[in-house]
Design an enzyme around this catalytic site. Sequence first.
Site, short mmCIF file in Angstrom:
data_model
loop_
_atom_site.label_atom_id
_atom_site.label_comp_id
_atom_site.label_asym_id
_atom_site.label_seq_id
_atom_site.Cartn_x
_atom_site.Cartn_y
_atom_site.Cartn_z
N LYS A 1 1.40 104.71 46.72
CA LYS A 1 2.12 104.36 45.49
C LYS A 1 1.63 103.02 44.94
CE LYS A 1 4.78 107.95 45.11
NZ LYS A 1 4.60 108.90 43.98
N SER B 1 7.50 103.86 43.79
CA SER B 1 8.61 103.72 44.73
C SER B 1 8.73 102.29 45.20
CB SER B 1 8.37 104.64 45.94
OG SER B 1 9.22 104.31 47.02
N TYR C 1 2.83 106.51 52.44
CA TYR C 1 3.46 106.78 51.14
C TYR C 1 3.48 105.54 50.28
CZ TYR C 1 7.32 107.93 47.92
OH TYR C 1 8.11 108.14 46.81
#
Length: 326
Positions: A158, A129, A154
């Site tokens: 990633k 992402s 998050y």
Amino acid sequence: MKVVITGGSGFVGLLLGRRIAQLGKLTNSGGKSHDVDEIVLFDIAPPEPEARDLDKRIRIEIGEISDKARVAQLIDRKDMSVFHLASVLSGGGEQDFDLAMRVNLQGQLNVLEAARALGSTPKVVFASSIAVFGGGNMPKTVGDETKQTPQTTYGTTKAMGELLINYYTRKGFIDGRSARLPTVIVRPGKPNRAASSFASGVFREPLNGVACVLPVGEETIMPVLGYRNIVEGFIRLHEAKAGMLGEDRGVTFPAINVTVREMIESLKRVAGNRHLGEIRVEKDPAIERIVATWPTALNFDRAKKIGLPLDPSLDSIVKAYIDDYL
């Protein structure tokens, strides 16, 4: 050839599985084309009933990505590829740190170790992402050469995942590729726990005749890519020759940079005479904080060289959604 798609019951996972079945062939790490005879959609829950009309080569498997033995049961053929999409999304990751680490980090390690155990250097495509870049002092435009300073759980998981893909590839265990995705629009169905969920909701809910409440202001800028080209990008990244990627296997996907206001204007243009539900802004400080850590423009020169696709306009994405789902 066998293909495993983790997170396969999700919107993109299902589309990807169907697209691979339609193509019927993929290339292995040696560059040889093979018929795909088995596609496994692995997820914590099955798809919605209306989404289960699948090709006979596709089967659904239920389980936890954090279950190492279960993952190893599925990644079990030397002639196979893995698309690793399973993840706790941005909003959920901020609310439950332990869950995010168990799924996003340990889950990926389980996938990589199972792939390494095959001894055949399988291709592994990881869904990363643009949240890996972070915000704050980031330059206005970020890309593959930008230093990553993620500011969310998050985004951090990633970034870790991208490093693991590079490392396992460098060791010769896998032929890895990281798809660094912008916000995917327009997702049908119900809103998910991603902080970016509103970027689909601003189209989906009004087109369904219901109200949409935006948690951010209309001036908010987001890089976006339509779901059709997200899926096509996954395929093209998988098929790209290793020499085109070099040592850094993370590729920033193409995107168009639009404001929420431009999203609303596009919706109204494309909708024509359709009755639209109300759109109003009720800012959510938690969502605003997360979105503020994301980049607002992308450099995707490497993606263009590889041949990854870009939508010609925001209107074309909205038209595709109407054609496919309404």
